[in-house]
Design a protein around this motif. Structure first.
Motif, mmCIF file in Angstrom:
data_model
loop_
_atom_site.group_PDB
_atom_site.id
_atom_site.type_symbol
_atom_site.label_atom_id
_atom_site.label_comp_id
_atom_site.label_asym_id
_atom_site.label_seq_id
_atom_site.Cartn_x
_atom_site.Cartn_y
_atom_site.Cartn_z
ATOM 1 N N GLN A 171 -0.612 -5.039 -6.615
ATOM 2 C CA GLN A 171 -1.832 -5.790 -7.154
ATOM 3 C C GLN A 171 -1.787 -6.077 -8.359
ATOM 4 O OE1 GLN A 171 -5.612 -4.335 -5.859
ATOM 5 N NE2 GLN A 171 -6.723 -5.653 -7.592
ATOM 6 N N SER A 174 4.135 -15.726 -3.549
ATOM 7 C CA SER A 174 5.177 -15.264 -2.724
ATOM 8 C C SER A 174 4.876 -14.029 -1.832
ATOM 9 C CB SER A 174 6.454 -14.866 -3.752
ATOM 10 O OG SER A 174 5.858 -13.803 -4.636
ATOM 11 N N HIS A 175 3.861 -13.130 -1.891
ATOM 12 C CA HIS A 175 3.239 -12.303 -0.799
ATOM 13 C C HIS A 175 2.341 -12.775 -0.141
ATOM 14 C CE1 HIS A 175 5.935 -9.477 -2.867
ATOM 15 N NE2 HIS A 175 5.467 -9.719 -3.918
ATOM 16 N N PHE A 191 2.220 -11.450 3.616
ATOM 17 C CA PHE A 191 1.478 -10.177 3.780
ATOM 18 C C PHE A 191 -0.279 -10.153 3.804
ATOM 19 C CE2 PHE A 191 -0.792 -6.527 2.104
ATOM 20 C CZ PHE A 191 -0.250 -5.294 2.636
ATOM 21 N N TYR A 192 -0.624 -10.754 2.764
ATOM 22 C CA TYR A 192 -2.025 -10.887 2.739
ATOM 23 C C TYR A 192 -2.634 -11.420 4.070
ATOM 24 C CZ TYR A 192 -1.504 -9.345 -1.949
ATOM 25 O OH TYR A 192 -1.604 -8.581 -3.209
ATOM 26 N N GLN A 221 4.533 -2.066 3.574
ATOM 27 C CA GLN A 221 4.592 -3.388 3.033
ATOM 28 C C GLN A 221 3.894 -3.859 1.830
ATOM 29 O OE1 GLN A 221 6.176 -6.679 5.534
ATOM 30 N NE2 GLN A 221 6.854 -5.021 7.095
ATOM 31 N N GLN A 222 2.792 -3.232 1.609
ATOM 32 C CA GLN A 222 1.710 -3.717 0.877
ATOM 33 C C GLN A 222 2.409 -3.847 -0.638
ATOM 34 O OE1 GLN A 222 -1.392 -0.722 -0.360
ATOM 35 N NE2 GLN A 222 -0.369 0.531 1.358
ATOM 36 N N PRO A 223 2.063 -4.808 -1.389
ATOM 37 C CA PRO A 223 2.790 -5.325 -2.664
ATOM 38 C C PRO A 223 1.779 -4.890 -3.616
ATOM 39 C CG PRO A 223 1.555 -7.373 -1.877
ATOM 40 C CD PRO A 223 1.777 -6.310 -0.635
#
Length: 356
Positions: free
Chosen positions: A212, A303-304, A307-308, A208-210
Protein backbone atom coordinates in the motif's frame (compact mmCIF):
# COMPACT_ATOMS: atom_id res chain seq x y z
CA UNK A 1 -37.32 15.57 -7.24
CA UNK A 2 -35.57 14.45 -4.10
CA UNK A 3 -33.93 11.19 -3.18
CA UNK A 4 -31.51 9.41 -0.91
CA UNK A 5 -30.56 5.76 -1.32
CA UNK A 6 -33.48 4.99 -3.56
CA UNK A 7 -35.87 6.05 -6.27
CA UNK A 8 -37.29 9.56 -6.53
CA UNK A 9 -40.23 10.36 -4.30
CA UNK A 10 -42.96 9.72 -6.84
CA UNK A 11 -41.58 6.22 -7.52
CA UNK A 12 -41.71 4.98 -3.94
CA UNK A 13 -44.69 3.56 -2.11
CA UNK A 14 -45.34 5.11 1.29
CA UNK A 15 -46.44 3.11 4.32
CA UNK A 16 -48.25 4.44 7.39
CA UNK A 17 -45.79 4.90 10.25
CA UNK A 18 -47.41 2.19 12.36
CA UNK A 19 -46.87 -0.30 9.50
CA UNK A 20 -43.24 0.58 8.78
CA UNK A 21 -40.93 -2.26 9.86
CA UNK A 22 -37.88 -1.06 11.75
CA UNK A 23 -39.29 2.35 12.69
CA UNK A 24 -41.78 1.90 15.57
CA UNK A 25 -44.28 4.71 15.85
CA UNK A 26 -44.47 5.15 19.62
CA UNK A 27 -40.79 5.04 20.54
CA UNK A 28 -39.61 6.98 17.47
CA UNK A 29 -42.19 9.70 18.09
CA UNK A 30 -41.06 10.06 21.70
CA UNK A 31 -37.41 10.35 20.66
CA UNK A 32 -38.13 12.70 17.73
CA UNK A 33 -40.16 15.09 19.89
CA UNK A 34 -36.89 16.35 21.38
CA UNK A 35 -34.51 15.86 18.45
CA UNK A 36 -36.75 16.52 15.42
CA UNK A 37 -39.68 18.65 16.59
CA UNK A 38 -40.52 19.58 12.98
CA UNK A 39 -41.96 16.09 12.48
CA UNK A 40 -44.67 16.36 15.11
CA UNK A 41 -46.79 13.36 16.10
CA UNK A 42 -48.43 12.70 12.73
CA UNK A 43 -45.33 11.77 10.78
CA UNK A 44 -45.44 9.18 8.02
CA UNK A 45 -42.58 7.03 6.77
CA UNK A 46 -41.79 5.20 3.57
CA UNK A 47 -39.05 2.69 2.90
CA UNK A 48 -36.98 4.02 0.02
CA UNK A 49 -36.36 1.15 -2.35
CA UNK A 50 -33.10 0.27 -4.03
CA UNK A 51 -30.59 -0.48 -1.29
CA UNK A 52 -29.70 -4.09 -0.47
CA UNK A 53 -28.11 -3.54 2.94
CA UNK A 54 -29.01 -0.77 5.39
CA UNK A 55 -32.57 0.50 5.45
CA UNK A 56 -33.37 4.08 4.51
CA UNK A 57 -36.65 5.84 5.16
CA UNK A 58 -38.15 9.13 4.07
CA UNK A 59 -40.06 10.49 7.06
CA UNK A 60 -42.51 13.30 6.33
CA UNK A 61 -43.81 15.34 9.24
CA UNK A 62 -45.97 18.36 9.88
CA UNK A 63 -43.25 20.91 9.07
CA UNK A 64 -40.58 19.06 7.16
CA UNK A 65 -39.08 15.86 5.75
CA UNK A 66 -36.00 13.99 6.95
CA UNK A 67 -34.11 10.85 5.94
CA UNK A 68 -33.51 8.08 8.51
CA UNK A 69 -30.90 5.33 8.10
CA UNK A 70 -30.74 2.20 10.23
CA UNK A 71 -29.26 -1.32 9.96
CA UNK A 72 -31.21 -4.12 8.24
CA UNK A 73 -33.65 -6.23 10.20
CA UNK A 74 -32.61 -9.54 11.72
CA UNK A 75 -29.30 -10.86 13.05
CA UNK A 76 -26.32 -8.68 12.13
CA UNK A 77 -22.73 -9.71 11.55
CA UNK A 78 -20.11 -8.36 13.98
CA UNK A 79 -18.87 -4.81 13.18
CA UNK A 80 -21.32 -4.44 10.28
CA UNK A 81 -23.86 -1.63 9.78
CA UNK A 82 -22.26 0.83 12.22
CA UNK A 83 -24.55 3.86 12.18
CA UNK A 84 -22.40 5.90 14.56
CA UNK A 85 -19.48 5.48 12.16
CA UNK A 86 -21.52 6.70 9.21
CA UNK A 87 -22.73 9.64 11.28
CA UNK A 88 -19.17 10.50 12.27
CA UNK A 89 -17.76 10.65 8.75
CA UNK A 90 -20.72 12.65 7.42
CA UNK A 91 -20.37 15.09 10.31
CA UNK A 92 -16.63 15.44 9.63
CA UNK A 93 -17.24 16.22 5.95
CA UNK A 94 -19.69 19.06 6.58
CA UNK A 95 -18.17 22.20 5.09
CA UNK A 96 -15.57 20.41 2.96
CA UNK A 97 -15.63 20.23 -0.85
CA UNK A 98 -17.04 16.67 -0.65
CA UNK A 99 -20.80 16.92 -1.25
CA UNK A 100 -22.71 15.09 1.52
CA UNK A 101 -26.14 15.44 3.15
CA UNK A 102 -26.48 17.63 6.26
CA UNK A 103 -26.61 15.44 9.37
CA UNK A 104 -29.29 16.22 11.97
CA UNK A 105 -29.15 13.65 14.75
CA UNK A 106 -27.79 10.30 15.93
CA UNK A 107 -29.65 7.84 18.15
CA UNK A 108 -27.44 5.20 19.76
CA UNK A 109 -30.20 3.79 21.98
CA UNK A 110 -31.39 0.48 20.45
CA UNK A 111 -34.60 0.68 22.49
CA UNK A 112 -35.93 3.40 20.17
CA UNK A 113 -35.96 1.44 16.91
CA UNK A 114 -34.29 -1.88 17.69
CA UNK A 115 -30.88 -0.63 16.51
CA UNK A 116 -28.93 2.64 16.38
CA UNK A 117 -29.85 5.02 13.56
CA UNK A 118 -29.09 8.51 12.32
CA UNK A 119 -31.06 11.26 10.62
CA UNK A 120 -30.02 13.56 7.79
CA UNK A 121 -31.61 16.29 5.71
CA UNK A 122 -33.22 15.49 2.39
CA UNK A 123 -31.15 16.49 -0.66
CA UNK A 124 -32.71 17.86 -3.83
CA UNK A 125 -31.85 15.60 -6.73
CA UNK A 126 -32.37 12.13 -8.11
CA UNK A 127 -30.74 8.75 -7.53
CA UNK A 128 -30.11 6.98 -10.83
CA UNK A 129 -30.98 3.30 -10.40
CA UNK A 130 -32.82 2.36 -13.59
CA UNK A 131 -31.58 2.52 -17.22
CA UNK A 132 -34.62 4.53 -18.29
CA UNK A 133 -33.42 7.34 -16.00
CA UNK A 134 -29.98 7.69 -17.57
CA UNK A 135 -31.51 7.10 -21.02
CA UNK A 136 -33.17 10.50 -20.65
CA UNK A 137 -29.75 12.17 -20.48
CA UNK A 138 -27.90 13.24 -23.61
CA UNK A 139 -24.54 11.68 -24.46
CA UNK A 140 -22.89 14.96 -23.44
CA UNK A 141 -24.66 14.94 -20.07
CA UNK A 142 -23.54 11.37 -19.44
CA UNK A 143 -19.96 12.32 -20.24
CA UNK A 144 -20.15 15.33 -17.90
CA UNK A 145 -21.64 13.21 -15.13
CA UNK A 146 -18.87 10.61 -15.40
CA UNK A 147 -16.25 13.35 -15.24
CA UNK A 148 -17.86 14.77 -12.10
CA UNK A 149 -17.90 11.32 -10.48
CA UNK A 150 -14.14 11.11 -11.09
CA UNK A 151 -13.69 14.57 -9.60
CA UNK A 152 -15.73 13.80 -6.48
CA UNK A 153 -13.86 10.55 -5.84
CA UNK A 154 -10.59 12.47 -6.10
CA UNK A 155 -11.91 15.01 -3.57
CA UNK A 156 -12.90 12.27 -1.11
CA UNK A 157 -9.40 10.84 -1.28
CA UNK A 158 -7.85 14.30 -0.86
CA UNK A 159 -9.69 15.12 2.38
CA UNK A 160 -7.37 16.57 5.04
CA UNK A 161 -7.57 13.89 7.74
CA UNK A 162 -6.15 16.07 10.50
CA UNK A 163 -8.34 19.08 9.76
CA UNK A 164 -11.52 16.98 9.65
CA UNK A 165 -10.70 14.94 12.75
CA UNK A 166 -10.55 11.72 10.74
CA UNK A 167 -6.88 10.88 11.28
CA UNK A 168 -7.94 8.07 13.63
CA UNK A 169 -10.88 6.90 11.50
CA UNK A 170 -8.88 3.78 10.61
CA UNK A 171 -5.39 2.39 10.62
CA UNK A 172 -2.71 3.78 8.34
CA UNK A 173 -1.36 1.03 6.08
CA UNK A 174 -2.25 -2.64 5.77
CA UNK A 175 -5.71 -1.92 4.37
CA UNK A 176 -6.05 -4.91 2.04
CA UNK A 177 -4.62 -7.33 4.61
CA UNK A 178 -7.14 -6.15 7.23
CA UNK A 179 -9.98 -6.26 4.73
CA UNK A 180 -9.08 -9.81 3.73
CA UNK A 181 -9.22 -10.89 7.39
CA UNK A 182 -12.47 -9.06 8.07
CA UNK A 183 -14.38 -10.22 5.02
CA UNK A 184 -13.09 -13.78 5.24
CA UNK A 185 -14.57 -13.89 8.74
CA UNK A 186 -17.82 -12.40 7.40
CA UNK A 187 -17.89 -15.06 4.69
CA UNK A 188 -17.58 -17.85 7.25
CA UNK A 189 -20.29 -16.27 9.39
CA UNK A 190 -22.84 -15.70 6.61
CA UNK A 191 -22.27 -18.19 3.79
CA UNK A 192 -25.18 -20.43 2.93
CA UNK A 193 -23.35 -22.87 0.61
CA UNK A 194 -20.05 -23.88 -0.93
CA UNK A 195 -18.99 -21.67 -3.84
CA UNK A 196 -16.59 -23.10 -6.40
CA UNK A 197 -13.36 -21.13 -6.70
CA UNK A 198 -13.68 -19.28 -3.40
CA UNK A 199 -10.82 -21.12 -1.62
CA UNK A 200 -8.49 -20.59 -4.59
CA UNK A 201 -9.48 -16.91 -4.78
CA UNK A 202 -8.73 -16.33 -1.10
CA UNK A 203 -5.31 -17.92 -1.48
CA UNK A 204 -4.48 -15.86 -4.57
CA UNK A 205 -5.57 -12.57 -2.99
CA UNK A 206 -3.47 -13.20 0.11
CA UNK A 207 -0.43 -14.10 -1.99
CA UNK A 208 -0.62 -11.34 -4.58
CA UNK A 209 -1.57 -8.27 -2.50
CA UNK A 210 0.66 -5.29 -3.39
CA UNK A 211 2.30 -2.88 -0.98
CA UNK A 212 0.00 0.00 0.00
CA UNK A 213 1.66 3.19 -1.21
CA UNK A 214 -0.81 5.69 0.27
CA UNK A 215 -3.52 6.03 2.91
CA UNK A 216 -6.56 8.26 2.34
CA UNK A 217 -10.19 8.47 3.32
CA UNK A 218 -12.07 5.88 1.27
CA UNK A 219 -15.82 5.69 0.78
CA UNK A 220 -15.79 1.92 0.46
CA UNK A 221 -18.86 1.66 -1.80
CA UNK A 222 -18.48 4.50 -4.28
CA UNK A 223 -20.70 4.20 -7.35
CA UNK A 224 -23.26 6.16 -9.33
CA UNK A 225 -26.30 4.85 -7.46
CA UNK A 226 -24.76 5.84 -4.11
CA UNK A 227 -24.91 9.48 -5.17
CA UNK A 228 -27.70 12.02 -5.48
CA UNK A 229 -27.49 13.86 -8.79
CA UNK A 230 -28.70 17.40 -9.36
CA UNK A 231 -31.39 17.85 -12.00
CA UNK A 232 -29.70 20.87 -13.61
CA UNK A 233 -28.92 20.91 -17.33
CA UNK A 234 -25.37 19.83 -16.47
CA UNK A 235 -25.73 16.91 -14.01
CA UNK A 236 -23.52 17.13 -10.94
CA UNK A 237 -23.10 15.09 -7.77
CA UNK A 238 -25.25 16.86 -5.18
CA UNK A 239 -24.36 14.39 -2.41
CA UNK A 240 -22.49 11.13 -1.83
CA UNK A 241 -24.45 8.77 0.42
CA UNK A 242 -24.12 5.31 1.99
CA UNK A 243 -20.83 5.65 3.88
CA UNK A 244 -21.25 2.33 5.71
CA UNK A 245 -17.90 0.93 4.52
CA UNK A 246 -15.88 4.13 4.80
CA UNK A 247 -12.53 4.06 6.59
CA UNK A 248 -8.91 5.00 6.02
CA UNK A 249 -7.47 2.82 3.32
CA UNK A 250 -5.99 2.36 -0.12
CA UNK A 251 -7.41 4.83 -2.67
CA UNK A 252 -6.98 2.34 -5.52
CA UNK A 253 -9.40 -0.01 -3.78
CA UNK A 254 -12.00 2.78 -3.84
CA UNK A 255 -11.51 3.22 -7.58
CA UNK A 256 -11.77 -0.54 -8.08
CA UNK A 257 -15.00 -0.65 -6.06
CA UNK A 258 -16.56 1.86 -8.44
CA UNK A 259 -15.38 -0.18 -11.44
CA UNK A 260 -16.84 -3.35 -9.91
CA UNK A 261 -20.31 -1.83 -10.33
CA UNK A 262 -19.67 0.02 -13.58
CA UNK A 263 -20.39 -1.39 -17.03
CA UNK A 264 -19.88 1.06 -19.85
CA UNK A 265 -21.08 0.65 -23.44
CA UNK A 266 -20.43 -2.90 -24.64
CA UNK A 267 -19.21 -4.15 -21.24
CA UNK A 268 -20.78 -7.12 -19.45
CA UNK A 269 -22.36 -6.10 -16.14
CA UNK A 270 -24.34 -9.30 -15.56
CA UNK A 271 -22.31 -10.33 -12.49
CA UNK A 272 -23.65 -7.43 -10.39
CA UNK A 273 -27.39 -7.42 -9.60
CA UNK A 274 -27.46 -3.68 -8.82
CA UNK A 275 -28.28 -0.97 -11.37
CA UNK A 276 -27.77 -3.25 -14.36
CA UNK A 277 -27.69 -1.42 -17.69
CA UNK A 278 -27.52 1.95 -15.94
CA UNK A 279 -24.35 3.12 -17.69
CA UNK A 280 -24.37 1.00 -20.86
CA UNK A 281 -25.24 4.03 -22.95
CA UNK A 282 -23.46 6.32 -25.40
CA UNK A 283 -21.50 9.05 -23.69
CA UNK A 284 -20.66 7.03 -20.60
CA UNK A 285 -17.01 5.88 -20.58
CA UNK A 286 -15.84 2.29 -20.26
CA UNK A 287 -14.22 1.13 -17.03
CA UNK A 288 -10.76 1.48 -18.60
CA UNK A 289 -11.57 5.06 -19.66
CA UNK A 290 -12.67 5.92 -16.12
CA UNK A 291 -9.39 4.54 -14.81
CA UNK A 292 -7.48 6.68 -17.32
CA UNK A 293 -9.37 9.83 -16.28
CA UNK A 294 -8.80 9.04 -12.62
CA UNK A 295 -5.07 8.54 -13.18
CA UNK A 296 -4.87 11.84 -15.06
CA UNK A 297 -6.75 13.65 -12.27
CA UNK A 298 -4.84 12.15 -9.32
CA UNK A 299 -1.45 11.19 -10.79
CA UNK A 300 -1.65 7.75 -9.18
CA UNK A 301 0.04 4.65 -10.61
CA UNK A 302 -2.56 2.07 -11.65
CA UNK A 303 -0.19 -0.80 -12.44
CA UNK A 304 -1.79 -3.00 -9.73
CA UNK A 305 -5.39 -2.14 -10.60
CA UNK A 306 -6.18 -5.71 -11.75
CA UNK A 307 -5.47 -6.97 -8.23
CA UNK A 308 -7.70 -4.33 -6.66
CA UNK A 309 -10.50 -5.16 -9.07
CA UNK A 310 -10.24 -8.83 -8.08
CA UNK A 311 -10.22 -7.86 -4.42
CA UNK A 312 -13.32 -5.66 -4.70
CA UNK A 313 -15.19 -8.27 -6.77
CA UNK A 314 -14.44 -10.79 -4.01
CA UNK A 315 -15.52 -8.39 -1.25
CA UNK A 316 -18.80 -7.69 -3.05
CA UNK A 317 -19.36 -11.44 -3.35
CA UNK A 318 -19.02 -11.75 0.43
CA UNK A 319 -21.35 -8.82 1.05
CA UNK A 320 -23.97 -10.21 -1.31
CA UNK A 321 -23.80 -13.62 0.36
CA UNK A 322 -24.75 -11.88 3.61
CA UNK A 323 -27.62 -10.12 1.84
CA UNK A 324 -28.68 -13.48 0.37
CA UNK A 325 -28.64 -15.06 3.82
CA UNK A 326 -30.98 -12.33 5.15
CA UNK A 327 -33.24 -12.85 2.13
CA UNK A 328 -33.45 -16.60 2.81
CA UNK A 329 -34.31 -15.80 6.43
CA UNK A 330 -37.14 -13.50 5.34
CA UNK A 331 -35.48 -10.38 6.79
CA UNK A 332 -35.37 -8.21 3.66
CA UNK A 333 -37.51 -5.23 2.71
CA UNK A 334 -37.98 -4.22 -0.92
CA UNK A 335 -37.37 -5.84 -4.28
CA UNK A 336 -34.44 -7.41 -6.10
CA UNK A 337 -33.15 -9.74 -3.38
CA UNK A 338 -33.91 -12.84 -5.44
CA UNK A 339 -31.15 -11.78 -7.88
CA UNK A 340 -28.44 -11.53 -5.23
CA UNK A 341 -27.63 -15.19 -4.59
CA UNK A 342 -26.80 -16.10 -8.22
CA UNK A 343 -24.39 -13.12 -8.43
CA UNK A 344 -21.99 -14.51 -5.83
CA UNK A 345 -20.36 -17.29 -7.93
CA UNK A 346 -20.28 -14.96 -10.97
CA UNK A 347 -18.27 -12.41 -8.99
CA UNK A 348 -15.89 -15.11 -7.74
CA UNK A 349 -15.25 -16.20 -11.34
CA UNK A 350 -14.71 -12.60 -12.46
CA UNK A 351 -12.27 -11.97 -9.62
CA UNK A 352 -10.23 -15.05 -10.58
CA UNK A 353 -10.14 -13.82 -14.18
CA UNK A 354 -8.66 -10.49 -13.05
CA UNK A 355 -5.83 -12.38 -11.34
CA UNK A 356 -5.12 -14.75 -14.23
Amino acid sequence: MSGVEGKPLEETAGLPSEETPGLPQETFTRWASAKLPQLGDAWRAEVISGGLSNLTYRVRGEQGTVIVRRPPLGKLLPSAHDMAREHRVLSALQGTDVPVPRVLALCDDPEVAGAPFYVMAEVDGVVFREPEQTARLSAEQRRDLADDLVEVLARIQAVDLEATGLADFGRHGGYVERQLRRWTAQWEASRTREVAGMPELLTALARQQPHQAETTLVHGDYRLDNTIISTDETPRVAAVVDWELSTLGDPLADLATWLTYWSGPGEDGSAVPVAQGLTDLAGFPTGDEIAERYAARTGRDLSHLAFYRAFTDWRLAVILEGVHARYLAGKSLGEGYDRVGPAVPLLVDRALAHLA
